[in-house]
Design a protein around this motif. Structure first.
Motif, PDB file in Angstrom:
ATOM      1  N   TYR A  64      29.779 -27.443 -20.009  1.00 59.21           N
ATOM      2  CA  TYR A  64      30.149 -27.995 -21.387  1.00 59.21           C
ATOM      3  C   TYR A  64      30.813 -26.986 -22.310  1.00 59.21           C
ATOM      4  O   TYR A  64      31.820 -27.196 -22.868  1.00 59.21           O
ATOM      5  CB  TYR A  64      28.788 -28.694 -21.851  1.00 59.21           C
ATOM      6  N   ILE A  68      34.847 -26.209 -23.446  1.00 54.22           N
ATOM      7  CA  ILE A  68      35.048 -26.022 -25.056  1.00 54.22           C
ATOM      8  C   ILE A  68      35.829 -24.826 -25.085  1.00 54.22           C
ATOM      9  O   ILE A  68      36.865 -24.943 -25.881  1.00 54.22           O
ATOM     10  CB  ILE A  68      33.903 -26.111 -25.915  1.00 54.22           C
ATOM     11  N   GLN A  73      42.983 -27.024 -26.265  1.00 52.59           N
ATOM     12  CA  GLN A  73      42.991 -28.104 -26.933  1.00 52.59           C
ATOM     13  C   GLN A  73      41.625 -28.577 -26.918  1.00 52.59           C
ATOM     14  O   GLN A  73      41.133 -29.077 -25.944  1.00 52.59           O
ATOM     15  CB  GLN A  73      43.951 -29.064 -26.515  1.00 52.59           C
ATOM     16  N   THR A  74      40.670 -28.605 -27.845  1.00 54.45           N
ATOM     17  CA  THR A  74      39.349 -29.153 -27.899  1.00 54.45           C
ATOM     18  C   THR A  74      39.185 -30.155 -29.177  1.00 54.45           C
ATOM     19  O   THR A  74      39.798 -30.232 -30.019  1.00 54.45           O
ATOM     20  CB  THR A  74      38.583 -28.203 -28.136  1.00 54.45           C
ATOM     21  N   ALA A  75      38.326 -31.086 -28.693  1.00 59.73           N
ATOM     22  CA  ALA A  75      37.826 -32.266 -29.739  1.00 59.73           C
ATOM     23  C   ALA A  75      37.027 -31.485 -30.779  1.00 59.73           C
ATOM     24  O   ALA A  75      36.275 -30.491 -30.511  1.00 59.73           O
ATOM     25  CB  ALA A  75      36.970 -33.286 -28.939  1.00 59.73           C
ATOM     26  N   LEU A  76      37.290 -31.520 -32.041  1.00 61.79           N
ATOM     27  CA  LEU A  76      36.575 -31.031 -33.263  1.00 61.79           C
ATOM     28  C   LEU A  76      35.248 -31.257 -33.122  1.00 61.79           C
ATOM     29  O   LEU A  76      34.417 -30.421 -33.470  1.00 61.79           O
ATOM     30  CB  LEU A  76      37.141 -31.435 -34.476  1.00 61.79           C
ATOM     31  N   SER A  77      34.594 -32.356 -32.660  1.00 64.73           N
ATOM     32  CA  SER A  77      33.461 -32.835 -32.634  1.00 64.73           C
ATOM     33  C   SER A  77      32.563 -31.936 -31.700  1.00 64.73           C
ATOM     34  O   SER A  77      31.596 -31.526 -31.881  1.00 64.73           O
ATOM     35  CB  SER A  77      33.057 -34.185 -32.147  1.00 64.73           C
ATOM     36  N   ASP A  78      33.243 -31.474 -30.586  1.00 67.35           N
ATOM     37  CA  ASP A  78      32.755 -30.588 -29.735  1.00 67.35           C
ATOM     38  C   ASP A  78      32.618 -29.076 -30.224  1.00 67.35           C
ATOM     39  O   ASP A  78      31.550 -28.520 -29.969  1.00 67.35           O
ATOM     40  CB  ASP A  78      33.380 -30.556 -28.239  1.00 67.35           C
ATOM     41  N   LEU A  79      33.623 -28.759 -30.993  1.00 70.05           N
ATOM     42  CA  LEU A  79      33.704 -27.228 -31.559  1.00 70.05           C
ATOM     43  C   LEU A  79      32.271 -27.280 -32.540  1.00 70.05           C
ATOM     44  O   LEU A  79      31.836 -26.356 -32.758  1.00 70.05           O
ATOM     45  CB  LEU A  79      34.846 -26.972 -32.253  1.00 70.05           C
ATOM     46  N   SER A  80      32.325 -28.419 -33.413  1.00 74.44           N
ATOM     47  CA  SER A  80      31.321 -28.493 -34.233  1.00 74.44           C
ATOM     48  C   SER A  80      29.959 -28.401 -33.853  1.00 74.44           C
ATOM     49  O   SER A  80      29.058 -27.730 -33.890  1.00 74.44           O
ATOM     50  CB  SER A  80      31.650 -29.982 -35.163  1.00 74.44           C
ATOM     51  N   THR A  81      29.730 -29.179 -32.484  1.00 74.31           N
ATOM     52  CA  THR A  81      28.498 -29.151 -31.852  1.00 74.31           C
ATOM     53  C   THR A  81      28.167 -28.107 -31.162  1.00 74.31           C
ATOM     54  O   THR A  81      26.859 -27.487 -31.274  1.00 74.31           O
ATOM     55  CB  THR A  81      28.533 -30.216 -30.539  1.00 74.31           C
ATOM     56  N   ASN A  83      29.043 -25.092 -32.461  1.00 75.58           N
ATOM     57  CA  ASN A  83      28.713 -24.049 -33.273  1.00 75.58           C
ATOM     58  C   ASN A  83      27.179 -24.167 -33.696  1.00 75.58           C
ATOM     59  O   ASN A  83      26.702 -23.182 -34.171  1.00 75.58           O
ATOM     60  CB  ASN A  83      29.638 -24.531 -34.789  1.00 75.58           C
ATOM     61  N   PHE A  84      26.728 -25.247 -33.441  1.00 72.03           N
ATOM     62  CA  PHE A  84      25.123 -25.653 -33.748  1.00 72.03           C
ATOM     63  C   PHE A  84      24.402 -25.328 -32.608  1.00 72.03           C
ATOM     64  O   PHE A  84      23.291 -24.912 -32.311  1.00 72.03           O
ATOM     65  CB  PHE A  84      24.709 -26.811 -34.170  1.00 72.03           C
ATOM     66  N   LEU A  85      24.754 -25.964 -31.302  1.00 74.87           N
ATOM     67  CA  LEU A  85      24.262 -26.119 -29.787  1.00 74.87           C
ATOM     68  C   LEU A  85      23.912 -24.366 -29.517  1.00 74.87           C
ATOM     69  O   LEU A  85      23.103 -24.129 -28.753  1.00 74.87           O
ATOM     70  CB  LEU A  85      24.719 -26.773 -29.136  1.00 74.87           C
ATOM     71  N   LEU A 137      32.569 -18.938 -32.761  1.00 73.80           N
ATOM     72  CA  LEU A 137      31.768 -19.616 -33.365  1.00 73.80           C
ATOM     73  C   LEU A 137      30.374 -19.423 -32.639  1.00 73.80           C
ATOM     74  O   LEU A 137      30.143 -18.817 -32.047  1.00 73.80           O
ATOM     75  CB  LEU A 137      32.374 -21.220 -32.925  1.00 73.80           C
TER      76      LEU A 137
ATOM     77  N   ASN B  72      41.577 -35.289 -34.413  1.00 74.47           N
ATOM     78  CA  ASN B  72      40.283 -35.049 -33.994  1.00 74.47           C
ATOM     79  C   ASN B  72      40.300 -34.036 -32.810  1.00 74.47           C
ATOM     80  O   ASN B  72      39.634 -33.305 -32.510  1.00 74.47           O
ATOM     81  CB  ASN B  72      39.830 -36.451 -33.020  1.00 74.47           C
ATOM     82  N   GLN B  73      41.771 -34.092 -32.250  1.00 78.99           N
ATOM     83  CA  GLN B  73      42.066 -32.799 -31.197  1.00 78.99           C
ATOM     84  C   GLN B  73      42.945 -31.978 -31.678  1.00 78.99           C
ATOM     85  O   GLN B  73      44.085 -32.258 -32.267  1.00 78.99           O
ATOM     86  CB  GLN B  73      42.617 -33.783 -29.915  1.00 78.99           C
ATOM     87  N   THR B  74      42.432 -30.791 -31.918  1.00 82.56           N
ATOM     88  CA  THR B  74      43.361 -29.521 -32.266  1.00 82.56           C
ATOM     89  C   THR B  74      43.616 -28.540 -31.546  1.00 82.56           C
ATOM     90  O   THR B  74      42.435 -28.190 -30.706  1.00 82.56           O
ATOM     91  CB  THR B  74      42.885 -29.320 -33.813  1.00 82.56           C
ATOM     92  N   ALA B  75      44.734 -27.789 -31.458  1.00 79.79           N
ATOM     93  CA  ALA B  75      44.877 -26.604 -30.795  1.00 79.79           C
ATOM     94  C   ALA B  75      43.871 -25.593 -31.426  1.00 79.79           C
ATOM     95  O   ALA B  75      43.753 -25.387 -32.404  1.00 79.79           O
ATOM     96  CB  ALA B  75      46.089 -25.985 -30.580  1.00 79.79           C
ATOM     97  N   LEU B  76      43.258 -24.848 -30.458  1.00 77.88           N
ATOM     98  CA  LEU B  76      42.303 -23.649 -30.808  1.00 77.88           C
ATOM     99  C   LEU B  76      43.177 -22.610 -31.601  1.00 77.88           C
ATOM    100  O   LEU B  76      42.544 -21.935 -32.623  1.00 77.88           O
ATOM    101  CB  LEU B  76      41.503 -23.131 -29.689  1.00 77.88           C
ATOM    102  N   TRP B 118      34.717 -30.788 -39.363  1.00 84.01           N
ATOM    103  CA  TRP B 118      34.079 -31.763 -38.648  1.00 84.01           C
ATOM    104  C   TRP B 118      32.472 -31.727 -39.558  1.00 84.01           C
ATOM    105  O   TRP B 118      31.967 -30.836 -39.634  1.00 84.01           O
ATOM    106  CB  TRP B 118      33.787 -31.539 -37.373  1.00 84.01           C
ATOM    107  N   SER B 131      22.158 -32.345 -30.846  1.00 82.11           N
ATOM    108  CA  SER B 131      22.494 -31.748 -31.872  1.00 82.11           C
ATOM    109  C   SER B 131      23.187 -32.521 -32.951  1.00 82.11           C
ATOM    110  O   SER B 131      24.238 -32.696 -32.777  1.00 82.11           O
ATOM    111  CB  SER B 131      22.831 -30.349 -31.750  1.00 82.11           C
ATOM    112  N   SER B 133      25.467 -31.403 -36.449  1.00 85.99           N
ATOM    113  CA  SER B 133      26.281 -30.283 -36.679  1.00 85.99           C
ATOM    114  C   SER B 133      27.313 -30.399 -37.876  1.00 85.99           C
ATOM    115  O   SER B 133      27.590 -31.356 -38.367  1.00 85.99           O
ATOM    116  CB  SER B 133      26.997 -29.856 -35.346  1.00 85.99           C
ATOM    117  N   LEU B 135      31.104 -28.282 -39.348  1.00 85.12           N
ATOM    118  CA  LEU B 135      32.090 -27.036 -39.215  1.00 85.12           C
ATOM    119  C   LEU B 135      32.554 -26.874 -40.292  1.00 85.12           C
ATOM    120  O   LEU B 135      33.687 -27.912 -40.765  1.00 85.12           O
ATOM    121  CB  LEU B 135      32.612 -27.228 -37.952  1.00 85.12           C
TER     122      LEU B 135
END
Lengths: 392, 392
Positions: A64, A68, A73-81, A83-85, A137, B72-76, B118, B131, B133, B135
């Motif tokens: 996972y 990320i 290209q990553t889902a913002l929800s995954d980046l946010s997760t 950042n905490f996980l 992150l 929801n999906q953004t380039a890093l 997010w 988790s 989260s 961000l």
């Protein structure tokens, strides 16, 4: 505010402090933790390693986290997760580590690098605006809440803001911990990429840069032909011999012939490039490929040391490549006049070096000292950098 | 470390400090800056607004920033660029603001919220891990380098970590600045969403929650039919009348009938939902829609105040909705026994309230005081939260 900050920093430097450093590899193979006692005693740096460990990532998070950080290209929800996980996983391993070690010392602070999500030290343009940037992150705030300890992070931001590469940061650690007035000292770290720091015995100058591949291609070939993550002790490589056709092709790679300063990464030393090279040649056995690549790693390192040192050179090797017997054999062949040592002999466990470096950088930041060397990173000025998160 | 921190915090609270707060809206319409002198004087809070301004985003960045934060999906690479470019834009407006104001006071610190990328206060599961989260991006380190001032950010992380919503954070500001031992005080902020804080005169209890839409639907309709970003002073709305069919449909929205605590956002009060409602009805003129929505905004606010206050209620209105004459008319009709006031009369310019709040929270964090109220955010404990970045 300066009045508050000055008090804080003076107090911080008043006595040695216990700092825990955290480094997590880009391949999510492990979490390195190391604790050091650090202080200025009679004008000299005290740096004493108290404990270190490497713990594994939970297997289910490895993939996972890799997804990320390794897709553009990553889902913002995954980046946010993430950042905490990420700090939650790191926090759990710190808690376990401290429980097992039954420290009587109280830890004063944590240096936590977090994970690089994107690193863009050359400015990119957006209309009339342009900006270099870097993004790590793994929230320091979250780790501070979990551990109940102050956490320092964002080590690279200020340097990148001032035009630097935000890397390497290890040379300041190498300089302060390994400096020797009697010898030229070279620190060699053989990670995915190999880099060196050269310390001049007469000044506090450091030269540091990437020299070429470390294990990145070795690991790739090992996985491809032997289904193993890496070549334990160089066992597969040692059954092979040098393939001259491959060897001469490798020597043509432009990067290794550039003068320093220079830096590189997995983007250049990619599986694609290696496959291209190999497929342009007649069949070479996997062990011969490994043997030749190990020799090439040793060559890239040795060539630079040869060119940039003069006498009495002590070479400290660290990183995964330390355990590859073929790399080690060739290093000694190429550098017959150097004296080889390990960082262990200076009290720095090789595997914990990066984690210890971030403990040291955190200690410096809390004491108000700069953490990057502009002549190495290319920044316009020295920066203290870092943010500090306090527990509640 | 505690020895250092205690010294720092005591010193910080020794005299009033000058703190600059930064708030940037989710629609990238402007950067709010406000400077306050804040301190404890003889056990009472001193909070004096020294200056404030709202500057615009560079137009060419508005769309770029919106795209980054609203998909929801953004380039890093874009997120990383945003992390540096946002504080650069904010830093430029701070520099300009300070130059124009020719302050004799030195600013002690900056409170910089950054932009929410997010927000996921309910835990999501990843295998056996889970988790919550949040961000926010916009690096405090970068802003500290630009301004040469310490920057506090990451206000919401600790609260979310301890199970809270990470919001709202304004109630602690409302409580400390607007508390009145003789009156029940209600703070109403009509932004995109409307929220209220109710202060009990006999305790330091605060009730605070989202009550329903503020301007979010008004702005959407205004853009759709009149091609304007918002309905200046409620001019279009005031030419319309209430559409009963729409009115009764709006009253059916479940959220507005839920008991507090509750929170909502643009996800619920979305263009989709409004379009669905409107298209289920016979034709309504755009001005009638605006008039009815303005009445509905006033209703959602008034209903909650009516239910949760008893006597001598003073209502302070702030936010964009303060300038909508139709919302204001209905508020007074619905709440005939309340005494209406503006935050200006307490020395708090309505437009600067959020920026002032983040100046205040930064001041609290630096003094070691918690910034979120668990009974409001739902967190398991009070948290100090925040990270501090120092200039080099």
């Amino acid at each position: 505010m300066n009045d508050c900050l000055q008090l804080f920093r003076n107090k911080w430097l008043e006595k040695p402090r216990i700092v825990l450093g955290v480094m997590t590899g880009t391949s999510f193979d492990g979490i390195d933790l190391a604790i050091a006692k650090i202080g200025m005693v009679k004008g000299k740096l005290l740096f004493e390693v108290l404990a270190h460990t490497m713990t594994e990532y939970p297997v289910e998070l490895q993939e996972y986290f890799s997804t990320i950080t390794k897709t553009n290209q990553t889902a913002l929800s995954d980046l946010s997760t993430f950042n905490f996980l990420h700090p939650k996983v790191v926090g759990a391993s710190i808690t376990k580590f401290l429980a097992e070690n039954t420290f009587t010392n109280t830890i004063d602070a944590i240096g936590y690098h977090g994970q690089t999500i994107w690193h863009q030290p050359s400015p990119i343009e957006k209309g009339t605006f342009s900006s270099a940037s870097t993004l790590q992150l793994g929230s320091g705030s979250v780790l501070a809440q979990i551990t109940g300890l102050p956490v320092v992070n964002e080590f690279r931001y200020a340097d990148v803001f001032f035009g630097g590469q935000g890397a390497p940061l290890v040379p300041i650690f190498d300089r302060d911990v390994f400096f020797n007035p009697h010898n030229e000292v070279v620190l060699v770290n053989i990670g995915g990429i190999s880099n060196i720091s050269i310390l001049n015995p007469s000044t506090d100058d450091v030269i540091a840069y990437d020299v070429g591949p470390g294990n990145v291609w070795l690991d790739y070939i090992c996985k491809k032909y032997f289904d193993k993550d890496f070549d334990t002790n160089g066992e597969f490589a040692s059954t092979g011999i040098v393939s001259n056709s491959l060897w001469f092709k490798l020597l043509e790679i432009e990067f290794i012939n550039l003068p320093y300063p220079k830096s590189t990464g997995r983007e250049l030393f990619s599986p694609q490039l290696l496959n291209e090279i190999i497929s342009s040649l007649e069949y070479i056995s996997p062990s011969d490929i490994l043997h030749t690549l190990a020799k090439f790693t040793a060559y890239c390192i040795s060539k630079e040391i040869e060119q940039n040192t003069i006498f009495n050179t002590v070479v400290y090797v660290s990183g995964g490549g330390l355990h590859n017997s073929v790399i080690q054999k060739y290093l000694r062949e190429f550098l017959q006049n150097a004296q080889f040592s390990t960082t262990e002999q200076k009290g720095i466990p090789s595997d914990a070096k990066e984690a210890l470096c971030f403990a040291y950088l955190a200690w410096r930041i809390l004491g108000g000292m700069p953490i990057a060397i502009p002549s190495i990173t290319g920044a316009k000025k020295e920066t203290i950098s870092g943010t500090i998160a306090f527990p509640s």
